[in-house]
Design a protein around this motif. Structure first.
Motif, PDB file in Angstrom:
ATOM      1  N   GLY A 211       0.785  -1.228   0.000  1.00 37.93           N
ATOM      2  CA  GLY A 211       0.000   0.000   0.000  1.00 37.93           C
ATOM      3  C   GLY A 211       0.817   1.278   0.000  1.00 37.93           C
ATOM      4  O   GLY A 211       0.255   2.373  -0.029  1.00 37.93           O
ATOM      5  N   PHE A 212       2.162   1.172   0.050  1.00 34.86           N
ATOM      6  CA  PHE A 212       3.014   2.367   0.094  1.00 34.86           C
ATOM      7  C   PHE A 212       3.773   2.548  -1.218  1.00 34.86           C
ATOM      8  O   PHE A 212       4.208   1.556  -1.822  1.00 34.86           O
ATOM      9  CB  PHE A 212       4.059   2.245   1.210  1.00 34.86           C
ATOM     10  N   PRO A 213       3.997   3.815  -1.628  1.00 34.20           N
ATOM     11  CA  PRO A 213       4.901   4.026  -2.765  1.00 34.20           C
ATOM     12  C   PRO A 213       6.283   3.506  -2.379  1.00 34.20           C
ATOM     13  O   PRO A 213       6.741   3.737  -1.257  1.00 34.20           O
ATOM     14  CB  PRO A 213       4.914   5.553  -2.940  1.00 34.20           C
ATOM     15  N   THR A 214       6.912   2.792  -3.286  1.00 37.80           N
ATOM     16  CA  THR A 214       8.168   2.103  -2.958  1.00 37.80           C
ATOM     17  C   THR A 214       9.103   2.126  -4.160  1.00 37.80           C
ATOM     18  O   THR A 214       8.693   1.791  -5.269  1.00 37.80           O
ATOM     19  CB  THR A 214       7.851   0.628  -2.576  1.00 37.80           C
ATOM     20  N   MET A 215      10.342   2.526  -3.924  1.00 33.79           N
ATOM     21  CA  MET A 215      11.341   2.484  -4.982  1.00 33.79           C
ATOM     22  C   MET A 215      12.022   1.105  -4.956  1.00 33.79           C
ATOM     23  O   MET A 215      12.423   0.635  -3.887  1.00 33.79           O
ATOM     24  CB  MET A 215      12.430   3.556  -4.788  1.00 33.79           C
ATOM     25  N   VAL A 216      12.132   0.503  -6.134  1.00 37.98           N
ATOM     26  CA  VAL A 216      12.870  -0.757  -6.238  1.00 37.98           C
ATOM     27  C   VAL A 216      14.309  -0.415  -6.616  1.00 37.98           C
ATOM     28  O   VAL A 216      14.571   0.083  -7.715  1.00 37.98           O
ATOM     29  CB  VAL A 216      12.261  -1.693  -7.309  1.00 37.98           C
TER      30      VAL A 216
END
Ligand SMILES: CC(C)(COP(=O)(O)OP(=O)(O)OC[C@H]1O[C@@H](n2cnc3c(N)ncnc32)[C@H](O)[C@@H]1OP(=O)(O)O)[C@@H](O)C(=O)NCCC(=O)NCCS
Length: 180
Positions: A155-160
């Protein structure tokens, strides 16, 4: 398997670690950019999960202990997220806030990354990092990783952030250590 760096011992977790982990997991800063502080029961469930990965023969999450005192300061090792549709193995870490910004997790995460490629023969590893988590992004950068894409994770914006085996082999720091 236990990994060692100049200042850290990274060792497998055991069930008894719940007594040492619970106060850390109850700390708001230790749990920054996560679902929030954990109760002792939630910490015990987390511990069971990561001990289960090791027993199943997967790359393990490791307890980060200060070599000088033996104190358990947090964790630095591998996460597995197949239930979220992520097949890559993640390098993840959290550290007792009293020890932040001394380069400890950079030291640990590099060792874990080298272990991933040299011993587990993984083809790539990732770190999943909230876009506003500057210290964690800096650790990933120092770990030779680069941002690949943005996803929504839990549910969170996440950088890979990612590094491949080829990129790892080409790291200048590896060349330096091999000629030493
Ligand atoms: C992320 C975390 C594990 C880093 O551990 P650490 O041992 O303090 O990390 P290091 O000291 O090796 O490196 C931190 C880097 O971030 C930099 N940094 C920290 N705060 C910063 C800020 N506000 N702005 C810019 N840079 C910052 C430090 O200067 C350092 O970089 P440098 O070596 O280039 O100076 C620790 O901050 C933590 O436990 N945070 C809460 C949990 C968390 O976010 N975990 C990661 C989830 S993805």
């Amino acid at each position: 398997m236990t990994l060692e760096t100049p200042r850290l011992i990274l060792r497998p977790f055991r069930k008894e670690d719940v007594d040492l982990l619970a106060p850390l997991f109850a700390d708001r800063d230790f749990m920054r950019f996560s679902l929030g502080p954990y109760s002792r029961e939630q910490t015990a469930t987390f511990l069971d999960k990561i001990i289960g990965w090791e027993r199943a023969g997967k790359p393990p999450m490791l307890a980060a202990c200060l070599r000088e005192t033996g104190a358990l300061l947090g964790y630095c090792g591998f996460f597995h997220h197949p239930e979220h549709g992520i097949d890559d193995v993640e390098i993840g870490y959290r550290l007792n806030p009293a020890y932040w910004n001394r380069g400890l997790i950079t030291e640990g995460a590099r060792k874990v990354r080298d272990h991933a490629f040299a011993d587990w023969k993984l083809t790539r590893v990732i770190s999943l990092i909230h876009p506003e988590n500057i210290p964690s992004a800096r650790v990933a950068e120092k770990n030779g990783m680069a941002v690949e894409k943005e996803i929504t994770f839990r549910g969170f914006p996440t950088m890979v952030w990612a590094i491949t085996r080829e990129q790892w082999l080409a790291l200048p720091e590896r060349a330096a250590s091999e000629t030493r």
